[in-house]
Design a protein around this motif. Structure first.
Motif, mmCIF file in Angstrom:
data_model
loop_
_atom_site.group_PDB
_atom_site.id
_atom_site.type_symbol
_atom_site.label_atom_id
_atom_site.label_comp_id
_atom_site.label_asym_id
_atom_site.label_seq_id
_atom_site.Cartn_x
_atom_site.Cartn_y
_atom_site.Cartn_z
ATOM 1 N N THR A 1 44.202 42.902 45.597
ATOM 2 C CA THR A 1 44.522 43.759 44.458
ATOM 3 C C THR A 1 43.803 45.113 44.501
ATOM 4 O O THR A 1 43.945 45.906 43.576
ATOM 5 C CB THR A 1 44.121 43.044 43.150
ATOM 6 O OG1 THR A 1 42.787 42.558 43.306
ATOM 7 C CG2 THR A 1 45.048 41.881 42.844
ATOM 8 N N ARG B 1 29.680 49.946 32.413
ATOM 9 C CA ARG B 1 30.904 50.291 31.674
ATOM 10 C C ARG B 1 30.872 51.768 31.270
ATOM 11 O O ARG B 1 31.890 52.446 31.354
ATOM 12 C CB ARG B 1 31.066 49.394 30.452
ATOM 13 C CG ARG B 1 31.589 48.008 30.818
ATOM 14 C CD ARG B 1 32.039 47.232 29.591
ATOM 15 N NE ARG B 1 33.232 47.819 28.966
ATOM 16 C CZ ARG B 1 33.670 47.465 27.758
ATOM 17 N NH1 ARG B 1 33.026 46.551 27.056
ATOM 18 N NH2 ARG B 1 34.751 48.030 27.260
ATOM 19 N N LEU C 1 41.458 37.456 44.067
ATOM 20 C CA LEU C 1 40.771 37.388 42.771
ATOM 21 C C LEU C 1 40.241 35.973 42.532
ATOM 22 O O LEU C 1 39.153 35.789 41.975
ATOM 23 C CB LEU C 1 41.733 37.755 41.630
ATOM 24 C CG LEU C 1 41.951 39.242 41.325
ATOM 25 C CD1 LEU C 1 42.961 39.362 40.189
ATOM 26 C CD2 LEU C 1 40.653 39.944 40.949
ATOM 27 N N LEU D 1 36.642 34.824 43.112
ATOM 28 C CA LEU D 1 35.564 35.170 42.176
ATOM 29 C C LEU D 1 35.140 33.954 41.356
ATOM 30 O O LEU D 1 34.000 33.890 40.870
ATOM 31 C CB LEU D 1 36.003 36.296 41.239
ATOM 32 C CG LEU D 1 36.385 37.610 41.925
ATOM 33 C CD1 LEU D 1 36.896 38.607 40.894
ATOM 34 C CD2 LEU D 1 35.192 38.190 42.681
ATOM 35 N N THR E 1 28.529 41.356 31.332
ATOM 36 C CA THR E 1 29.807 42.046 31.527
ATOM 37 C C THR E 1 30.205 42.024 32.996
ATOM 38 O O THR E 1 29.379 42.257 33.871
ATOM 39 C CB THR E 1 29.721 43.523 31.087
ATOM 40 O OG1 THR E 1 29.350 43.569 29.716
ATOM 41 C CG2 THR E 1 31.065 44.222 31.242
ATOM 42 N N VAL E 2 31.474 41.720 33.228
ATOM 43 C CA VAL E 2 32.060 41.898 34.558
ATOM 44 C C VAL E 2 33.241 42.839 34.387
ATOM 45 O O VAL E 2 34.062 42.641 33.490
ATOM 46 C CB VAL E 2 32.554 40.560 35.145
ATOM 47 C CG1 VAL E 2 33.196 40.786 36.515
ATOM 48 C CG2 VAL E 2 31.407 39.569 35.267
ATOM 49 N N SER E 3 33.311 43.887 35.206
ATOM 50 C CA SER E 3 34.456 44.795 35.156
ATOM 51 C C SER E 3 35.286 44.630 36.425
ATOM 52 O O SER E 3 34.725 44.575 37.523
ATOM 53 C CB SER E 3 33.992 46.255 35.061
ATOM 54 O OG SER E 3 33.165 46.434 33.919
ATOM 55 N N LEU E 4 36.606 44.517 36.241
ATOM 56 C CA LEU E 4 37.533 44.499 37.383
ATOM 57 C C LEU E 4 38.337 45.785 37.331
ATOM 58 O O LEU E 4 39.088 46.013 36.382
ATOM 59 C CB LEU E 4 38.503 43.312 37.301
ATOM 60 C CG LEU E 4 37.947 41.896 37.148
ATOM 61 C CD1 LEU E 4 39.098 40.888 37.205
ATOM 62 C CD2 LEU E 4 36.932 41.586 38.223
ATOM 63 N N ILE E 5 38.145 46.642 38.321
ATOM 64 C CA ILE E 5 38.797 47.945 38.296
ATOM 65 C C ILE E 5 39.756 48.050 39.466
ATOM 66 O O ILE E 5 39.337 48.108 40.625
ATOM 67 C CB ILE E 5 37.746 49.077 38.361
ATOM 68 C CG1 ILE E 5 36.780 48.932 37.171
ATOM 69 C CG2 ILE E 5 38.421 50.445 38.352
ATOM 70 C CD1 ILE E 5 35.615 49.885 37.199
ATOM 71 N N SER E 6 41.063 48.040 39.160
ATOM 72 C CA SER E 6 42.090 48.136 40.207
ATOM 73 C C SER E 6 42.752 49.501 40.116
ATOM 74 O O SER E 6 43.533 49.744 39.209
ATOM 75 C CB SER E 6 43.130 47.026 40.037
ATOM 76 O OG SER E 6 42.500 45.761 40.022
ATOM 77 N N GLY E 7 42.408 50.369 41.042
ATOM 78 C CA GLY E 7 42.986 51.711 41.042
ATOM 79 C C GLY E 7 42.273 52.631 40.070
ATOM 80 O O GLY E 7 41.381 52.208 39.340
ATOM 81 N N VAL F 1 41.437 54.232 36.879
ATOM 82 C CA VAL F 1 41.725 53.955 35.475
ATOM 83 C C VAL F 1 41.278 55.132 34.610
ATOM 84 O O VAL F 1 41.525 55.149 33.415
ATOM 85 C CB VAL F 1 41.077 52.631 35.005
ATOM 86 C CG1 VAL F 1 41.799 51.454 35.644
ATOM 87 C CG2 VAL F 1 39.599 52.589 35.322
#
Lengths: 169, 462
Positions: B216, B229, B251, B254, B273-279, B281
């Motif tokens: 992804t 964040r 994914l 994980l 906190t976990v951030s998933l950044i696809s592309g 944003v």
């Protein structure tokens, strides 16, 4: 970039290539009431507050004054984690910039574990741009002598309100 | 150990304040980790799964890297390859310059420490703000982080109070409480207030990555403070610098790797906190993939196993050498047992090849590693490699050659033991053995040798 890929390919020429183990299977659905109970226990353990409301209006009242509540996409019972996918980073400030962060959710959002949550998120992230945050309790730090301090840079308070009736009805 | 190494570790081991800070922090971390691991009945199976995922990915990194790059580009992000540290600095500062960025937020990242990114920015006239509290403390103090996940672990609350007063984070005349927990809380909240405005206005955000998901194109970031964040949502432009080995296939992986990472690092059930950044944003996303000798390490199956590491820091906390000397002794962004393996692989400095000697080989590190890296085996392997390369000079081989010369001839041997007994006491009193006796006993040889006993008293009675 091509050079990097060529270097990696050359380095791995003739290497043993072990198979990828199958992903752990997501847990079975489970009773929503039990999932909600577990979620509440884990959320309080992480320093958050869990409320149940009969309607969205009641939920908003219970959440108290302040910024408008955000909506949670998924609630992971195993860890008391709120999952929320945003269309843009800017949109996500709603759950970050204020002292108090409130999420509303319905019981369809409840999932037993992380594996299930990731399986639900995968289509969104496969489809294109996406920004998902997993939030477990208010922001925290233990960087000074390992003493746990709430809040750190993010919200001081995290409230999750489970709305019994589907939202919007 | 070689002399420079002995100095680095030895001088720090004698600092009683450092010693107390290290023990206090690592004892806490070890207790939390042990409880978190014991709580999961499937912990050992989870470790094996984690190791298998990492092994599989590294062995097919060519395919997964290509997939990751395609996924990011399909979403409108840009991917850059940095062959070494100077290239990484050039690419990241170049992006900042093109964006006209002066207010830069940075989250904690070992890759940015590895390439000394902040120094490159300082040469250009601006200082990225370290937003992680521990990293902010070491930045204010002008120090390097001393731990992979807890950068300021070597500092006591009192030392941080004095630093905050000197640097204006605490207003002059501020009277923080004296008790340790109260003081830690006071200081953490003061930093929150001090940094709040700067977190809400910025031009560029720089982060590392805990994982990069190939299917992804997702950047995965793990934290507790919320600072990541801010770093990824306040500025319009985002830059990610990460080692090429951070890739995972899907994914779904994980679900194995996140619990392993966080339970080993902090003992939490799940990170704050976990951030998933696809592309991209925000407006733009640039991902810089750092090689810096990692591809060379991939070519060797043993070295490749070291690249499994997910940077949890658990092996540092249990290591008696780390707990005594602290992370700065390594002179590397990667200290502790895993640092003694990663540093010689990633660094070109000759002196770093001696780091695998900074270990008692007790094996505590191998036992806690969440991805089952046999750290001790690799410490021995890298020691042998350094010895074969003729560096560093070690007294071991010479001593063995002398002994073998003496032991090959009975008369020679007898004469040598006679001399040794004769002059042993004198040598000790003259301080000739000081480097040995400083840390160890030097037992005196027996009054009569075995050969003398046999000759004078005959065989022992049955």
């Amino acid at each position: 970039m091509d050079r990097l890929l060529a270097d990696v390919r050359r380095a791995l020429a003739g290497a043993d290539r072990p198979e990828l183990p199958p992903a752990p299977p997501p847990a079975a659905g489970g009773d929503p009431a039990l999932l909600a109970e577990r979620f509440g226990t884990e959320l309080s353990r992480a320093g958050g507050r869990f409320l149940v409301a009969a309607s969205e209006a009641e939920a908003r009242a219970a959440a108290g004054p302040g910024a408008p509540p955000d909506r949670a996409d998924l609630l992971i019972a195993e860890t008391g984690t709120v999952v929320r996918s945003y269309a843009s980073a800017r949109e996500s400030r709603v759950s970050l910039w204020d002292e108090r962060c409130v999420f509303l959710a319905t019981s369809e959002a409840l999932v037993p574990d992380l594996a299930t949550a990731l399986a639900r998120l995968a289509p969104i992230h496969r489809a294109g741009r996406a920004y998902t945050v997993f939030v477990t309790g208010p922001s925290r730090t233990a960087d000074i002598e390992k003493v746990l301090v709430i809040p750190a840079h993010g919200p001081r308070e995290l409230v999750v309100v489970l709305v019994r009736a589907p939202a919007g009805c | 150990m070689t002399d420079p190494l002995r100095r680095e570790f030895g001088s720090r081991a004698k600092d009683p304040v450092l010693r107390r800070n290290l023990l206090r922090a690592t004892d806490t971390s070890n207790a939390h980790r042990a409880a978190a691991a014991a709580e999961r009945a499937d912990w050992e199976e989870l470790r094996s799964r984690g190791a298998a995922i990492r092994d599989h990915t590294l062995a097919r990194l060519d395919d997964y890297l290509a997939e990751f790059i395609r996924s990011v580009e399909a979403r409108g992000g840009r991917v850059h390859a940095a062959r070494d540290a100077p290239a990484a600095r050039r690419i990241v500062t170049g992006i900042a310059r093109r964006k006209g960025a002066t207010r830069i937020l940075k989250s904690k990242s070992m890759a940015t420490e590895e390439v000394e990114l902040n120094r490159a920015f300082e040469r250009l006239g601006f200082e990225p703000l370290e937003t992680d509290l521990g990293e902010y403390i070491v930045q204010l103090a002008g120090e390097a982080p001393s731990h992979i996940t807890a950068p300021a672990l070597h500092r006591s609350a009192e030392e941080i109070r004095d630093l905050f007063l000197a640097r204006g984070v605490l207003p002059p005349g501020d009277r923080p409480p004296a008790d340790r927990a109260g003081l830690a809380r006071w200081l953490s909240l003061a930093a929150r207030r001090h940094l709040a405005p700067r977190l809400r206005e910025a031009d560029l955000g720089i982060t590392g990555a805990n994982f990069l998901v190939a299917e992804t194109g997702t950047v995965v970031l793990v934290e507790n403070e919320g600072n990541i964040r801010f770093t990824t949502t306040t500025p319009p432009a985002q830059v990610v610098l990460a080692g090429v080995e951070k890739i995972v296939p899907r994914l779904a992986d994980l679900a194995v790797l996140l619990p392993l990472l966080v339970r080993s690092a902090t003992g939490q059930r799940f990170p704050g906190t976990v951030s998933l950044i696809s592309g991209p944003v925000s407006e733009s996303l640039d991902i810089v993939l750092l090689d810096n000798r990692r591809t060379a390490a991939l070519a060797d199956p043993g070295d490749r196993e070291i690249l499994r590491c997910i940077r949890c820091g658990a092996c540092l906390n249990v290591c008696p050498v780390y707990r005594t000397a602290g992370g700065h002794a390594w002179g590397s962004p990667y200290p502790g047992p895993i640092g003694s393996l990663l540093t010689p692989l990633l660094s070109t400095r000759d002196a770093d090849r001696a780091l695998p000697h900074a270990s008692s080989l007790c094996g505590a590190c191998s036992e806690v590693c969440p991805v089952r890296i046999p750290i001790v085996d690799h410490l021995l392997r890298l020691r042998a490699r350094a010895a074969a390369a003729g560096s560093p000079a070690s007294p071991g081989p010479l001593a063995i050659r002398v002994f073998s010369y003496l032991a090959r001839d009975p008369r020679r041997y007898e004469r040598a033991t006679w001399l040794l007994r004769r002059f042993w006491g004198i040598a000790l009193r003259a301080g000739l053995m000081k480097r040995w006796t400083r840390y160890r006993d030097a037992p005196s040889p027996a009054a009569r040798t075995f050969r003398e006993l046999w000759r004078d008293d005959g065989p022992p009675a049955r």
